[in-house]
Design a protein around this motif. Sequence first.
Motif, PDB file in Angstrom:
ATOM      1  N   PRO A 102     122.677 -54.671  38.687  1.00  0.00           N
ATOM      2  CA  PRO A 102     122.960 -54.520  37.252  1.00  0.00           C
ATOM      3  C   PRO A 102     124.461 -54.725  37.009  1.00  0.00           C
ATOM      4  O   PRO A 102     125.289 -54.451  37.867  1.00  0.00           O
ATOM      5  CB  PRO A 102     122.542 -53.077  36.955  1.00  0.00           C
ATOM      6  CG  PRO A 102     121.580 -52.728  38.036  1.00  0.00           C
ATOM      7  CD  PRO A 102     122.039 -53.476  39.252  1.00  0.00           C
ATOM      8  N   ALA A 113     123.242 -44.251  32.750  1.00  0.00           N
ATOM      9  CA  ALA A 113     122.602 -45.449  32.190  1.00  0.00           C
ATOM     10  C   ALA A 113     123.058 -46.687  32.948  1.00  0.00           C
ATOM     11  O   ALA A 113     124.245 -46.826  33.272  1.00  0.00           O
ATOM     12  CB  ALA A 113     122.937 -45.590  30.711  1.00  0.00           C
ATOM     13  N   LEU A 114     122.124 -47.580  33.239  1.00  0.00           N
ATOM     14  CA  LEU A 114     122.467 -48.900  33.756  1.00  0.00           C
ATOM     15  C   LEU A 114     122.865 -49.793  32.587  1.00  0.00           C
ATOM     16  O   LEU A 114     122.455 -49.550  31.439  1.00  0.00           O
ATOM     17  CB  LEU A 114     121.279 -49.517  34.491  1.00  0.00           C
ATOM     18  CG  LEU A 114     120.809 -48.792  35.760  1.00  0.00           C
ATOM     19  CD1 LEU A 114     119.576 -49.482  36.339  1.00  0.00           C
ATOM     20  CD2 LEU A 114     121.926 -48.732  36.789  1.00  0.00           C
ATOM     21  N   GLU A 141     123.305 -53.937  31.289  1.00  0.00           N
ATOM     22  CA  GLU A 141     123.109 -55.381  31.487  1.00  0.00           C
ATOM     23  C   GLU A 141     123.815 -56.123  30.354  1.00  0.00           C
ATOM     24  O   GLU A 141     123.625 -55.794  29.167  1.00  0.00           O
ATOM     25  CB  GLU A 141     121.622 -55.724  31.513  1.00  0.00           C
ATOM     26  CG  GLU A 141     121.305 -57.211  31.572  1.00  0.00           C
ATOM     27  CD  GLU A 141     121.887 -57.904  32.806  1.00  0.00           C
ATOM     28  OE1 GLU A 141     121.981 -59.141  32.791  1.00  0.00           O
ATOM     29  OE2 GLU A 141     122.249 -57.201  33.778  1.00  0.00           O
ATOM     30  N   LEU A 149     115.220 -57.218  32.768  1.00  0.00           N
ATOM     31  CA  LEU A 149     115.312 -55.886  32.170  1.00  0.00           C
ATOM     32  C   LEU A 149     114.252 -54.956  32.740  1.00  0.00           C
ATOM     33  O   LEU A 149     114.520 -53.770  32.998  1.00  0.00           O
ATOM     34  CB  LEU A 149     115.167 -55.977  30.651  1.00  0.00           C
ATOM     35  CG  LEU A 149     116.214 -56.808  29.900  1.00  0.00           C
ATOM     36  CD1 LEU A 149     116.025 -56.662  28.400  1.00  0.00           C
ATOM     37  CD2 LEU A 149     117.631 -56.412  30.299  1.00  0.00           C
ATOM     38  N   TYR A 201     115.356 -53.640  36.069  1.00  0.00           N
ATOM     39  CA  TYR A 201     116.357 -52.582  35.954  1.00  0.00           C
ATOM     40  C   TYR A 201     115.744 -51.285  35.438  1.00  0.00           C
ATOM     41  O   TYR A 201     116.195 -50.182  35.793  1.00  0.00           O
ATOM     42  CB  TYR A 201     117.504 -53.031  35.050  1.00  0.00           C
ATOM     43  CG  TYR A 201     118.289 -54.193  35.623  1.00  0.00           C
ATOM     44  CD1 TYR A 201     118.295 -54.448  36.992  1.00  0.00           C
ATOM     45  CD2 TYR A 201     119.021 -55.040  34.809  1.00  0.00           C
ATOM     46  CE1 TYR A 201     119.000 -55.514  37.527  1.00  0.00           C
ATOM     47  CE2 TYR A 201     119.751 -56.104  35.327  1.00  0.00           C
ATOM     48  CZ  TYR A 201     119.723 -56.333  36.691  1.00  0.00           C
ATOM     49  OH  TYR A 201     120.431 -57.385  37.217  1.00  0.00           O
ATOM     50  N   LEU A 202     114.713 -51.387  34.616  1.00  0.00           N
ATOM     51  CA  LEU A 202     113.999 -50.186  34.180  1.00  0.00           C
ATOM     52  C   LEU A 202     113.299 -49.521  35.362  1.00  0.00           C
ATOM     53  O   LEU A 202     113.268 -48.280  35.461  1.00  0.00           O
ATOM     54  CB  LEU A 202     112.979 -50.539  33.090  1.00  0.00           C
ATOM     55  CG  LEU A 202     113.557 -50.879  31.705  1.00  0.00           C
ATOM     56  CD1 LEU A 202     112.479 -51.456  30.807  1.00  0.00           C
ATOM     57  CD2 LEU A 202     114.184 -49.646  31.055  1.00  0.00           C
ATOM     58  N   ALA A 240     116.012 -47.732  37.290  1.00  0.00           N
ATOM     59  CA  ALA A 240     116.420 -46.514  36.587  1.00  0.00           C
ATOM     60  C   ALA A 240     115.386 -45.405  36.759  1.00  0.00           C
ATOM     61  O   ALA A 240     115.746 -44.237  36.958  1.00  0.00           O
ATOM     62  CB  ALA A 240     116.649 -46.820  35.108  1.00  0.00           C
ATOM     63  N   LEU A 255     118.695 -47.588  29.998  1.00  0.00           N
ATOM     64  CA  LEU A 255     119.232 -48.934  30.249  1.00  0.00           C
ATOM     65  C   LEU A 255     119.856 -49.406  28.943  1.00  0.00           C
ATOM     66  O   LEU A 255     119.205 -49.406  27.893  1.00  0.00           O
ATOM     67  CB  LEU A 255     118.121 -49.895  30.687  1.00  0.00           C
ATOM     68  CG  LEU A 255     118.491 -51.380  30.730  1.00  0.00           C
ATOM     69  CD1 LEU A 255     119.570 -51.639  31.785  1.00  0.00           C
ATOM     70  CD2 LEU A 255     117.259 -52.247  30.993  1.00  0.00           C
ATOM     71  N   THR A 289     121.650 -52.584  27.040  1.00  0.00           N
ATOM     72  CA  THR A 289     121.889 -54.027  27.081  1.00  0.00           C
ATOM     73  C   THR A 289     122.921 -54.400  26.038  1.00  0.00           C
ATOM     74  O   THR A 289     122.976 -53.808  24.951  1.00  0.00           O
ATOM     75  CB  THR A 289     120.592 -54.814  26.838  1.00  0.00           C
ATOM     76  OG1 THR A 289     120.075 -54.478  25.539  1.00  0.00           O
ATOM     77  CG2 THR A 289     119.538 -54.469  27.881  1.00  0.00           C
ATOM     78  N   ILE A 320     115.518 -47.551  26.497  1.00  0.00           N
ATOM     79  CA  ILE A 320     116.276 -48.804  26.473  1.00  0.00           C
ATOM     80  C   ILE A 320     116.992 -48.915  25.132  1.00  0.00           C
ATOM     81  O   ILE A 320     116.397 -48.678  24.072  1.00  0.00           O
ATOM     82  CB  ILE A 320     115.357 -50.032  26.717  1.00  0.00           C
ATOM     83  CG1 ILE A 320     116.203 -51.305  26.859  1.00  0.00           C
ATOM     84  CG2 ILE A 320     114.306 -50.173  25.637  1.00  0.00           C
ATOM     85  CD1 ILE A 320     115.408 -52.504  27.350  1.00  0.00           C
TER      86      ILE A 320
END
Length: 446
Positions: free
Chosen positions: A73, A88-89, A91, A104, A107-108, A111, A119, A121, A147
Motif C-alpha cells: 500500500p 488506516a492503509l 492508496e 483496493l 488492501y481491504l 486491513a 482504507l 483512497t 473505506i
Amino acid sequence: MSEETWHQARLIPTSGISGAPEQERRATSALLAVLSIVPDYSKALLSAVGASAGKVSTYIEVPFDLDGQRVYPDGLIRVKRGAKEWTALVEVKTGKNVLEAQQLENYLDVARAENFDALITISNEIPPVPGQHPTAVDKRKLRKVAIHHWSWSYVLATAIVQKEHRGVDDPEQAWILGELIRYLEHERSGALDLDDMGPNWVAVREAVAAGTLRANDKTAPEIVSRFDALLRYASLRLGQQLGTDVTPLLTRQEVANPATRASALLASLVQTGELTGVIRIPNTVAPINVVADLRANRITCYVDVNAPQEGRQTTRVNWIVRQLKDARPDVRVESFAARARGAGAAELLADVREDPKLLVTDPNRDIRSFRIALSVPGGSKRGRGRGAFIDSVLDTLDTFYGEVVQHIKPWAAAPPKLREADRTADVSNELVSTDLSSQDGPEDAD
C-alpha cells in the motif's frame, strides 16, 4: 548572475518528477509527512473518517503478505491516544490515473487480517455524492474495515481553509502547511482540478439539443455523474474561498440511496434537458439552486427569499432591491403573491430599480417571496478554458454569490418596544380637584 534567475529552495520540490510512480510517491510522502507534523490539519482530515485525536504517525510503502504475495500500500496512518489506536492503509493515484477495484479489495483483505480500521483512497476522482466511493468494491469486504475517499481537491481545499481561515497556531507548522499547498497547486504535482466532462459529453449534449436522448442511453449516466461531481468540486472551490464548509444539498433519501438522485437527474435530462443541483452555504439567506439547461445552452443560479411580512407591496420590493445594489442589471427578480396561482411577475433588476411597481401584480395580495436569478450563456466544450461548460458553471456561481447572495440578509420583524410611562402634563391650578375622591388615599381632615 541576477538573483531573479535563482530557484528558491522548497521543502517539497516539484522538480525531478520523472513519471506517474514518482509523482504518486512524492505526493503521498508529502501529504502523510505534513499530517504527522501539523495537528490542526490532520485533525481536520482524520476526524471526518473516524480517527480520534491523538499522536499521528505516518509511513509510506509498508509491505504486507497477502496469500503468499507481497503487497505494498502507498501509505499507512496510525493515531495513538493512550492505549487506544486507530490505523488506516492509504492508496494514492495522481493525474488521470483511477483507482482499481481489485487492488483496493486486496488492501481491504490486508486491513482485515491486521485488524486495521480503514482504507483511505486519494485520487482526482470526485464522487458525485459526499461519502460515496468512486470505485465499486465487494461490500462483504467492508464488514470490519471502512473505506473512505479523499479527492485531491478536497485535500487541498481543507489545507487552504485550515491555514488561511481557521489558522495554525505554530508559525513553523503554518509554513510547512503552506509548502504542501504550494506543491499541490503546482501542475506537476498530479493533483488536478476537475477539467473534463468526459468523452461522451459532446454526443449527449447534441442528443439533448436534438431531443433524441433516451433514458436507456448508456452514455447519459456518465454525464449525470460528472455533473454531480462538478457541483461537489464547485462547492469545495467556493468553500476554499469563503473558509467554510460548502456542500451540495441532498435529501435524506438521496444520501441513503445515491441511485435515487442519479435516476431523477437522468429523467430530468431526458425530459427537459436540464441538469440541476442545490448548494448549501452556511449562514446565507437560502441555498443556491444551479440549473444547466443543455437545450437552451443557459446556466442559471437562483435563490428564493422570503419577503417582509409587513409594509406596502412597493416597500417590500424596495427592501430586496436595496440589498441588490452591487448586482449586475441583468439579474432577474421575480415576485410571488400570497394565494396566487402560476408564475409571478418577473423583471430585470435594472427596470425594477426604476419602477418597483412592476413586481406588484395585485395591490390586494401581499408579496410572499422573491426569486433572484442570474442566467448566462453556457459553455459547450468538455474541458476547461474559454467556452467550456465547467468554467461557465463555476464563473456563474462565483458571480452570483459575490454580487447577490452574500449581500442579502433575511427579513426580521423589529422587536417590540417598551411603552413609555405617561408624563403628567402641566395643569393650571384652577383645574386641579381638591375633592377627597381625587386623592390617592384617605387623609386626616385636620
